[in-house]
Write an enzyme that holds these catalytic residues in place. Structure first.
Site, PDB file in Angstrom:
ATOM      1  N   SER A  65       0.834  -1.197   0.000  1.00  0.00           N
ATOM      2  CA  SER A  65       0.000   0.000   0.000  1.00  0.00           C
ATOM      3  C   SER A  65       0.875   1.255   0.000  1.00  0.00           C
ATOM      4  CB  SER A  65      -0.954  -0.052   1.204  1.00  0.00           C
ATOM      5  OG  SER A  65      -1.906   0.981   1.157  1.00  0.00           O
TER       6      SER A  65
ATOM      7  N   HIS B 110      -2.077  -0.904  -4.297  1.00  0.00           N
ATOM      8  CA  HIS B 110      -3.527  -0.854  -4.515  1.00  0.00           C
ATOM      9  C   HIS B 110      -3.981   0.581  -4.291  1.00  0.00           C
ATOM     10  CE1 HIS B 110      -4.534  -1.932  -0.012  1.00  0.00           C
ATOM     11  NE2 HIS B 110      -3.926  -0.770  -0.131  1.00  0.00           N
TER      12      HIS B 110
END
EC number: 3.4.21.92
Length: 208
Positions: free
Chosen positions: A101, A126
């Site tokens: 992330s 993501h």
């Protein structure tokens, strides 16, 4: 039973006797920074403050940031990313374990040619997430802010990886895990760090 942060001896300049300081404090003095937990305001402020202080102390000496983090707050991650990329100082980023992330974005923010991953590390990208709850007006405002942050994150990945914007948008729609070799091909890192031969060991070697 947790043992806490170990303490190690450190002799301050001009002092005759060493003092016992916690391990991370000692390593910070050697310009070695660690992102070893979820990225929130406290950790982000600590890292940003340390980087700014060390830059002011001597901008010619590079910094090394070791990353083993599942990610966390988008704004906290962007803060660390911005400091690492705007300072006129070399910042080597090294993935140890996982950089997922926002931690993967921080990893990509290291100086060009100095973004590394250890052989068995994992990276994951993501899109930013938002928990929209409450009144309709609040939900709409938060959704708009999440979209704005998403665009910023996309732009940052495009700049650091040199992938097309379309590719980044598609890839952020899911949890995209990468091995070090895949991350290198993607442009997230520049090289995979390998230990040198034992007899000649001086640190990490790299292959591109």
């Amino acid at each position: 039973m947790p043992v806490g942060v170990p303490k190690v001896p450190y002799r301050l300049p001009g002092e005759s006797a060493p003092q016992w300081v916690d391990l991370y404090n000692r390593l910070y003095r050697q310009r070695l920074l660690f992102m070893g937990q979820e990225l929130g305001d406290e950790l982000s402020n600590q890292l940003c403050g340390i980087m700014i202080y060390l830059f002011a102390e001597d901008p010619s000496i590079p910094l090394f940031m070791y990353i083993n983090s599942p990610g966390g707050s988008v704004t906290s991650g962007l803060g660390v990313f911005d400091i690492a990329t705007v300072m006129m100082q070399d910042v080597t980023t090294i993935c140890v374990g996982i950089a997922a992330s926002m931690a993967s974005l921080v990893l990509s923010g290291g100086s060009t040619g100095q973004r590394l991953a250890l052989p068995h590390a994992r990276m994951m990208i993501h899109q930013p997430e938002g928990g929209s709850r409450g009144q309709a007006s609040d939900v709409m405002y938060e959704s708009s802010e999440v979209e704005r942050l998403r665009d910023i994150v996309v732009d940052c990945y495009v700049e650091r990886t040199h992938q097309s914007r379309e590719t980044i948008i598609i890839d952020l729609n899911r949890d995209l895990f990468m091995s070090p070799r895949q991350a290198r091909s993607y442009g997230l890192i520049d090289a995979v760090a390998l230990p040198a031969v034992k007899e000649e060991y001086t640190g990490f070697s790299m292959f591109s």
